[in-house]
Scaffold this motif. Sequence first.
Motif, PDB file in Angstrom:
ATOM      1  N   TRP A 118       0.787  -1.201   0.055  1.00 48.19           N
ATOM      2  CA  TRP A 118       0.111   0.068   0.086  1.00 48.19           C
ATOM      3  C   TRP A 118       0.892   1.261  -0.203  1.00 48.19           C
ATOM      4  O   TRP A 118       0.427   2.282  -0.665  1.00 48.19           O
ATOM      5  CB  TRP A 118      -1.093   0.089   1.182  1.00 48.19           C
ATOM      6  CG  TRP A 118      -1.778  -1.269   1.239  1.00 48.19           C
ATOM      7  CD1 TRP A 118      -1.591  -2.092   2.001  1.00 48.19           C
ATOM      8  CD2 TRP A 118      -2.920  -1.360   0.152  1.00 48.19           C
ATOM      9  NE1 TRP A 118      -2.704  -3.118   1.746  1.00 48.19           N
ATOM     10  CE2 TRP A 118      -3.418  -2.837   0.822  1.00 48.19           C
ATOM     11  CE3 TRP A 118      -3.734  -0.683  -0.824  1.00 48.19           C
ATOM     12  CZ2 TRP A 118      -4.404  -3.331   0.001  1.00 48.19           C
ATOM     13  CZ3 TRP A 118      -4.543  -1.389  -1.537  1.00 48.19           C
ATOM     14  CH2 TRP A 118      -5.152  -2.601  -0.907  1.00 48.19           C
ATOM     15  N   MET A 155      -6.396   1.362   4.103  1.00 48.90           N
ATOM     16  CA  MET A 155      -6.192   0.808   2.762  1.00 48.90           C
ATOM     17  C   MET A 155      -6.265  -0.758   3.149  1.00 48.90           C
ATOM     18  O   MET A 155      -5.619  -1.058   4.008  1.00 48.90           O
ATOM     19  CB  MET A 155      -4.951   0.964   1.902  1.00 48.90           C
ATOM     20  CG  MET A 155      -4.869   2.575   1.037  1.00 48.90           C
ATOM     21  SD  MET A 155      -3.427   3.248   0.535  1.00 48.90           S
ATOM     22  CE  MET A 155      -2.545   3.635   1.890  1.00 48.90           C
ATOM     23  N   ASP A 157      -8.476  -4.850   2.424  1.00 52.16           N
ATOM     24  CA  ASP A 157      -9.304  -5.512   1.861  1.00 52.16           C
ATOM     25  C   ASP A 157     -10.864  -4.656   1.968  1.00 52.16           C
ATOM     26  O   ASP A 157     -11.108  -4.080   3.008  1.00 52.16           O
ATOM     27  CB  ASP A 157      -9.792  -6.906   2.690  1.00 52.16           C
ATOM     28  CG  ASP A 157     -10.830  -7.882   2.121  1.00 52.16           C
ATOM     29  OD1 ASP A 157     -11.809  -7.549   2.669  1.00 52.16           O
ATOM     30  OD2 ASP A 157     -10.556  -8.710   1.209  1.00 52.16           O
ATOM     31  N   PRO A 158     -11.649  -4.612   0.993  1.00 54.85           N
ATOM     32  CA  PRO A 158     -12.862  -4.004   0.889  1.00 54.85           C
ATOM     33  C   PRO A 158     -13.741  -4.351   1.894  1.00 54.85           C
ATOM     34  O   PRO A 158     -14.773  -3.339   2.635  1.00 54.85           O
ATOM     35  CB  PRO A 158     -13.449  -4.320  -0.445  1.00 54.85           C
ATOM     36  CG  PRO A 158     -12.367  -4.641  -1.384  1.00 54.85           C
ATOM     37  CD  PRO A 158     -11.304  -5.405  -0.445  1.00 54.85           C
ATOM     38  N   THR A 182     -11.112  -0.360  -1.914  1.00 53.79           N
ATOM     39  CA  THR A 182      -9.774  -0.527  -1.029  1.00 53.79           C
ATOM     40  C   THR A 182      -9.246   0.585  -0.247  1.00 53.79           C
ATOM     41  O   THR A 182      -8.413   0.398   0.564  1.00 53.79           O
ATOM     42  CB  THR A 182      -8.841  -1.359  -1.797  1.00 53.79           C
ATOM     43  OG1 THR A 182      -8.292  -0.401  -2.867  1.00 53.79           O
ATOM     44  CG2 THR A 182      -9.084  -2.674  -2.461  1.00 53.79           C
ATOM     45  N   TYR A 183      -9.917   1.822  -0.572  1.00 52.09           N
ATOM     46  CA  TYR A 183      -9.424   3.056   0.191  1.00 52.09           C
ATOM     47  C   TYR A 183     -10.711   3.697   0.999  1.00 52.09           C
ATOM     48  O   TYR A 183     -11.660   3.804   0.360  1.00 52.09           O
ATOM     49  CB  TYR A 183      -8.935   4.014  -0.919  1.00 52.09           C
ATOM     50  CG  TYR A 183      -7.482   3.743  -1.455  1.00 52.09           C
ATOM     51  CD1 TYR A 183      -7.054   2.281  -1.611  1.00 52.09           C
ATOM     52  CD2 TYR A 183      -6.670   4.708  -1.876  1.00 52.09           C
ATOM     53  CE1 TYR A 183      -6.010   2.182  -2.275  1.00 52.09           C
ATOM     54  CE2 TYR A 183      -5.397   4.579  -2.323  1.00 52.09           C
ATOM     55  CZ  TYR A 183      -4.992   3.419  -2.599  1.00 52.09           C
ATOM     56  OH  TYR A 183      -3.850   3.056  -3.106  1.00 52.09           O
TER      57      TYR A 183
END
Length: 267
Positions: A118, A155, A157-158, A182-183
């Motif tokens: 990331w 940031m 895993d969704p 993811t953010y």
Amino acid sequence: MTLFCSDVDGTLLDHRRTLSDRTVAAIRAVRSEGHAFVLCSSRMPASLEGLERLCGVEPTPLIAYNGGLVLRADRTVVTDVAIAPDDAEVAYAVCSRFGLHASFFAGDDWYAWGPDEWTEREATITAVDPSETSAHDYVGSGRVDEQPPHKVMAMGDPSLVDRLEAALAERPGLVAYRSKPTYLEIASSSCSKGDGLRALAAELGVDLADTVFFGDNHNDVSAFAVAGTAVAVSNAVEPALEAANVVTAHHREDGVAEYLEAWLAGR
């Protein structure tokens, strides 16, 4: 003078995540006519300055961190709205619990979680390297109290980001913005791009009716509500398209440049 103000990612940048030659030429053209063109983004000032240098012009004002930090051309501060230290510490604790990367941005200092994928991705996107001090040391040492962050970027895993977003929804001092699955970008609820545009227009002595704002996403809607003319690129999310006065071409097709060229030709 007209004050043009533009979001960066998804609005001004092309498919290479940079300014196209056409966009640079259009920005230079409006500036040569005596108008202002200012970048407004969730990015840190150093990242915006890198884009500014591509235009080959003298430093101009900047609106960083979604309006949390508004700077004059000489980099003195117009407005500075940081996240409260207590809220920043809660964000750190929840990210730690969920195993999410959290980068803390304060002014031109970036305290990354660690040397992971990331951090590498964000450094590539923004063309800025993180500070030697990690996010863990930034919070653990108490520096977060002395230099509270303007933004926290979580940031991962969704599904974990979903849980973080839900947990932080209980904090009235925070506002969270999902820039991608993811953010999660976290800022003080006391600032917005609309506030940043209003503050800079007042600083420059420009009537809000003489401002034009370009955007594509949810966090641009507050600026659309303030600007005299709100211009969405065609790839914008539905709320931004609905709030806009004008829709220009896709960001990958130099939509901002297309608008500027037509605006100059019509004068």
